[in-house]
Design a protein around this motif. Structure first.
Motif, PDB file in Angstrom:
ATOM      1  N   GLN A  38      23.290  -5.966 -31.605  1.00 21.78           N
ATOM      2  CA  GLN A  38      22.609  -7.259 -31.678  1.00 21.78           C
ATOM      3  C   GLN A  38      22.155  -7.643 -30.283  1.00 21.78           C
ATOM      4  OE1 GLN A  38      24.967 -10.717 -32.916  1.00 21.78           O
ATOM      5  NE2 GLN A  38      23.207 -11.519 -34.025  1.00 21.78           N
ATOM      6  N   ASN A  41      19.602 -13.263 -29.249  1.00 21.98           N
ATOM      7  CA  ASN A  41      18.728 -14.044 -30.127  1.00 21.98           C
ATOM      8  C   ASN A  41      18.003 -13.193 -31.167  1.00 21.98           C
ATOM      9  OD1 ASN A  41      19.260 -16.539 -28.742  1.00 21.98           O
ATOM     10  ND2 ASN A  41      17.956 -15.777 -27.096  1.00 21.98           N
ATOM     11  N   GLN A  42      18.626 -12.118 -31.572  1.00 16.83           N
ATOM     12  CA  GLN A  42      18.029 -11.268 -32.599  1.00 16.83           C
ATOM     13  C   GLN A  42      19.046 -10.972 -33.694  1.00 16.83           C
ATOM     14  OE1 GLN A  42      15.841  -7.817 -31.316  1.00 16.83           O
ATOM     15  NE2 GLN A  42      15.204  -8.769 -29.400  1.00 16.83           N
ATOM     16  N   GLY A  43      18.564 -10.373 -34.784  1.00 19.39           N
ATOM     17  CA  GLY A  43      19.458  -9.952 -35.854  1.00 19.39           C
ATOM     18  C   GLY A  43      20.144  -8.649 -35.503  1.00 19.39           C
TER      19      GLY A  43
ATOM     20  N   GLY B 105      18.059  -9.079 -41.558  1.00 19.11           N
ATOM     21  CA  GLY B 105      16.946  -9.862 -41.086  1.00 19.11           C
ATOM     22  C   GLY B 105      17.226 -10.396 -39.693  1.00 19.11           C
ATOM     23  N   PRO B 106      16.244 -11.105 -39.106  1.00 16.16           N
ATOM     24  CA  PRO B 106      16.393 -11.586 -37.733  1.00 16.16           C
ATOM     25  C   PRO B 106      17.316 -12.790 -37.607  1.00 16.16           C
ATOM     26  CG  PRO B 106      14.294 -12.267 -38.639  1.00 16.16           C
ATOM     27  CD  PRO B 106      14.910 -11.347 -39.653  1.00 16.16           C
ATOM     28  N   ARG B 109      18.852 -19.544 -36.917  1.00 18.31           N
ATOM     29  CA  ARG B 109      19.797 -20.243 -36.039  1.00 18.31           C
ATOM     30  C   ARG B 109      19.778 -21.724 -36.390  1.00 18.31           C
ATOM     31  NH1 ARG B 109      22.087 -18.716 -31.162  1.00 18.31           N
ATOM     32  NH2 ARG B 109      20.841 -16.808 -31.253  1.00 18.31           N
TER      33      ARG B 109
END
Lengths: 114, 113
Positions: A38, A41-43, B105-106, B109
């Motif tokens: 990871q 700020n990403q999946g 998936g991304p 938040r």
């Protein structure tokens, strides 16, 4: 039930040095093992997987891992790390009849130092 | 693998409100899942989204708080209801075609104030 232990919460390593991220699992049944990465700020991105066959599996970005059934381990290795490898790495296990349910470790933060 | 998108990518919500997160896959998949990743923590499975039937929730998660829909094989939604600051997390959907590896998936938040 399955569980995963990642022994190191943080691993700092100098650029171009080798690295090993440790993962141990517990399960009473056959398992499938995974490493995910990871980036900030990403999946999660799948790095590599062990389903069956050869115990040494190669993944993306030069990473590899070895399944050791006797030691119930699945350590992740890279012979030479780059700055871009700085990220959080998660080991995960699924198995038995619940192959669709992943159990994640708590993660290892790899920081590559220039 | 699969191309997975989530909307919104992030949001800031007031307590007591609800937010619906969408997950779209570029092709049909057998299984879809929803996970929560609390700050600095690992991932915890919320539920398996079943096409055409009620989702299967994990211990500690209930339908009233996290209603899930899956109208077809490429789309699912997760609603976080009556939010509190403790719901501030990253919510991720994942898919699996084989029942073995999952692709994520991304993430969305969410910050609840």
């Amino acid at each position: 039930a399955q569980s995963v232990t990642q022994l190191d919460s943080q691993v700092p390593v100098f650029e171009e040095a080798p690295v090993e991220l440790r993962c141990n699992y517990s399960s009473s049944v056959s398992v499938y093992l995974f490493w995910y990465v990871q980036y900030p700020n990403q999946g999660l991105q799948l790095l590599l997987k062990y389903l069956s066959g050869s115990t040494l599996v190669k993944g993306i970005n030069g990473f590899e891992a070895e399944f050791n059934k006797s030691q119930t381990s699945f350590h992740l290795r890279k012979p030479s790390v780059h700055i871009s490898d700085t990220a959080e790495y998660f080991c995960a296990v699924s198995g038995g009849t619940g192959a669709n349910n992943l159990f994640f470790g708590t993660g290892t933060r790899l920081t590559v130092i220039p | 693998s699969a191309v997975i998108s989530q909307k919104p990518s992030r949001d800031i919500c007031q307590r007591g409100t609800s937010l619906t997160i969408q997950c779209q896959v570029d092709s049909q998949v057998t299984m879809m899942f929803w996970y929560r990743q609390q700050p600095g923590q690992s991932l915890t499975l919320i539920a398996t989204a079943n096409q055409g039937s009620e989702a299967t929730y994990e211990s500690g998660f209930v339908i009233d708080k996290f209603p899930i829909s899956r109208p077809n094989l490429t789309f699912s939604t997760l609603t976080v209801s009556n939010m509190s600051p403790e719901d501030s997390s990253i919510y991720l959907c994942s898919v699996s075609r084989t029942g073995y590896e999952q692709y994520f998936g991304p993430g969305t938040r969410l910050t609840v104030t």
